[in-house]
Design an enzyme around this catalytic site. Structure first.
Site: not given
Lengths: 457, 223
Positions: B117, B121, B215, B218
């Site tokens: 990411r 933005t 996640d 993870d």
């Protein structure tokens, strides 16, 4: 009457009675030292099959009280009277064996004059040789004998052999051994044992020296085995009864039958496995890949219960949990091809083995070896094989599991290939509640080739 | 009447195939969704689902009819797999699916794409890619365990299309997806097929799959 009891009348086309559910029982009696044991061993040695066993009276002496034990050590206890033997237990064991059940036989210690903790399991015997001085004495036992043999050896020879055995092998002194012979063995023989010669079918004079008589006995047993084999094969091919109340039901549509969805990948794998030109490396890879799919499918053939679990996002999820632990039993050798794939899905599952070899000429299955996982009767059992052609091995293996306490609906027979008209029909006709998982249904006879190519032998 | 287990939402999108919701698949999902499941079990049971997913995905590849000689001298009318394939995993969670692909296709080539990411933005941005040179001639199995918003998967598909791979030759494999993510993805990437193990209820306000499993990367690699 419990609802799980099957009506007896359905027999012939529905039930499978393995050869050990009607064993041929031979009783061999005679004086101590007459050579009964040697005659029995000689027959066993000549037959040389694991499904013939000797059941010796020696393991059925009654445990002695401390007082009796003291007398025994002073050579004053009468081991040669019928009262010294637990004939009730013996009759019961024989009855169970004749019903095809598994029986644990005590081992008797002559040193302690008591039963030891060690038991010997006896299961799957087609021929039982019952050997002991009182083999033809008890009415209940006599009724269960198919052949009654009396070994009639001269008493002087019996005595000489017995003294030698007691002194050389059992550490007794001459005086004690003589005392036993004179006060117990000989009078009891005259009183209880010799009269049983009357009911014997065959009397063998001179014991082991009589090779002609022993050869005749061996031939008799071999003939009996041949007849039993024929009946066994007939019974297997007659397993073709109604399934789910219908005669012509398509077995693949039954709710307890799962055939792997024939997707493009599955069909592509069949093509590789069926191709004669496929190299063994590829064959092994694709067979194991398919077996993972088969085992995953077999995991659906068991009961699940609802389980709600907390997730990391805080929203609970209502899922499923298998109700039973799973274990596997592989029919050697075909079923052992499953081993690698099984470990991928159930890495810590207990695996049992059953070696059932079929006679190359007649196709009759024989149970050679059996080792079942602990507590398997309380688990879901994946019974694995690669190719079920006649279904004989599977029908026998399922019988073995049931005889050992498994629940029919918890047995899931998993196989890569299965012949629809024979194997699947026979299995489901004999065991309508068993789960069946098949990778590919076959309509015509195919030779066994999967395990041969997988192992390269 | 006891409560029933929650199964996947039925797909209303022609591009989306949901793996058959068998009891044993649901039992596997139950284990990996459970917050108390330790990493060893999480890895093991995820791998089992991934393998089922890969097997399902491979069924969308083309085949042709073929006759082969059998050991019993009868000819067998079978199928042959057609076309070259490759796997492309979206780092890092997608890499967890590589072994499952290799278990089914031994020498498969595997490319990688790293999408993160963008801090400014908040849009997914391509940081790294390493793909087979002839990728435009291959069917691509795009691997990412979770389809949440669809952002990184859409970026990955754009990379593949820019390398000349036709959308029709891309199969996106994931374990759990959301209706929102699927909706966004199929609009942005017409022609790409999705194979998913389970369509969950929704995307939550934190842009996580709900109920989901947390996640995936993870839980598979770290926790």
């Amino acid at each position: 009457m419990s609802s799980s009891e099957e009506p007896q009348s359905l027999a012939s086309t529905h039930s499978y009675l393995p050869p050990w559910s009607s064993p041929h029982v031979i009783g061999i009696a005679g004086c101590s030292g007459s050579g009964k044991t040697s005659v029995a061993s000689q027959i066993l040695k000549a037959l040389n099959v694991p499904w013939a066993v000797i059941l010796s009276f020696d393991n059925f002496y009654k445990p002695l009280s401390p007082a009796q034990s003291k007398r025994a050590f002073a050579n004053e206890y009468d081991f040669d009277a019928p009262e010294a033997l637990d004939l009730d237990s013996l009759a019961c064991v024989l009855k169970n064996l004749r019903q095809g059940k598994k029986v644990d036989i005590f081992t008797y210690s002559f040193a302690q004059h008591n039963r030891t903790d060690v038991t010997t399991p006896v299961y799957g015997a087609n021929i039982i040789i019952l050997e002991g001085i009182f083999a033809l004495y008890d009415e209940r036992i006599n009724e269960m004998l198919d052949l009654k043999v009396f070994v009639d050896t001269d008493l002087d020879i019996c005595m000489a052999r017995r003294l030698r055995r007691d002194i050389v092998y059992r550490g007794r002194d001459l005086q004690g051994a003589m005392k036993q012979w004179m006060s117990f063995v000989k009078p009891n023989f005259e009183r209880y044992v010799r009269p049983t010669m009357e009911i014997a079918d065959v009397v063998v004079p001179r014991g082991l020296d009589n090779t002609v008589a022993i050869d005749m006995l061996i031939r008799h047993v071999q003939r009996t085995l041949t007849v039993k084999s024929r009946q066994h094969l007939e019974q297997l091919s007659n397993l073709n009864g109604e399934i789910a109340g219908q005669n012509d039901v398509d077995v693949c549509t039954l709710p307890n039958v799962r055939v792997l969805k024939q997707t493009n990948q599955v069909r592509g794998i069949h093509t590789i496995l069926f191709n004669r030109a496929t190299k063994r490396g590829d064959f092994i890879f694709y067979l194991e890949r398919l077996m993972v799919l088969l085992i995953e499918e077999a995991m659906n053939a068991q009961p699940y219960s609802i389980k709600e679990v907390p997730t990391p996002t805080g929203v609970p999820y209502t899922g499923l949990l298998p109700e039973l632990n799973t274990c596997a039993v592989e029919i050697v050798r075909g079923g052992t091809c499953f081993e690698t794939s099984l470990r991928k899905i159930l890495p810590d599952t207990a695996v049992g083995k059953i070696l059932i070899q079929s006679n190359a000429r007649t196709g009759e299955p024989f149970l050679h070896y059996l080792k079942l996982p602990p507590d398997f009767e309380n688990k879901q059992i994946l019974l694995c094989d690669t190719q079920a052609i006649t279904g004989a091995a599977a029908v026998m293996a399922i019988r073995v599991l049931l005889d050992h306490g498994a629940v029919e609906k918890n047995i899931c027979f998993v196989t890569y290939l299965a012949d629809k008209a024979r194997a699947m029909r026979r299995i489901l006709s004999a065991y309508p509640r068993v789960q069946v998982v098949v990778g590919k249904v076959e309509d015509t006879f195919k030779r066994r080739f999967i395990d041969t190519k997988y192992y390269g032998t | 009447m006891s409560k029933a287990a929650t199964l996947s939402i039925t797909s209303k999108w022609p591009e989306v195939t949901v793996v058959s919701q068998t009891p044993q698949l649901i039992a596997l999902f139950t284990i990996i969704r459970d917050v108390n499941t330790k990493r060893g079990d999480f890895v093991f049971y995820s791998d089992r689902i991934i393998r089922i997913l890969v097997e399902e995905g491979l069924n969308h590849l083309p085949v042709k009819d073929i006759e082969v000689p059998t050991p019993t001298d009868v000819t067998y009318d079978g199928l042959q797999f057609e076309g070259k394939i490759c796997g492309v995993s979206i780092m890092r969670a997608g890499e967890a699916m590589e072994q499952g692909l290799r278990d089914c296709c031994r020498s498969v080539r595997i490319g990688k794409i790293l999408i993160q990411r963008d801090e400014e933005t908040a849009e997914p941005k391509l940081f790294y890619e390493k793909l087979p040179a002839d990728i435009k001639d291959r069917y691509v199995l795009l691997l990412d365990p979770m389809l949440a918003t669809g952002g990184s998967a859409i970026t990955a598909v754009e990379v593949l299309i820019s390398k000349g791979v036709p959308a029709e030759r891309i199969l996106f494999l994931n374990l759990i997806s959301t209706p929102e993510g699927i909706e966004t993805f199929v609009k942005a990437c017409p022609g790409v097929k999705i194979i998913t193990g389970f369509i969950d209820k929704c995307l939550n306000e934190k842009k996580f799959v709900s109920p989901g499993l947390g996640d995936f990367g993870d839980r598979y690699y770290c926790i």
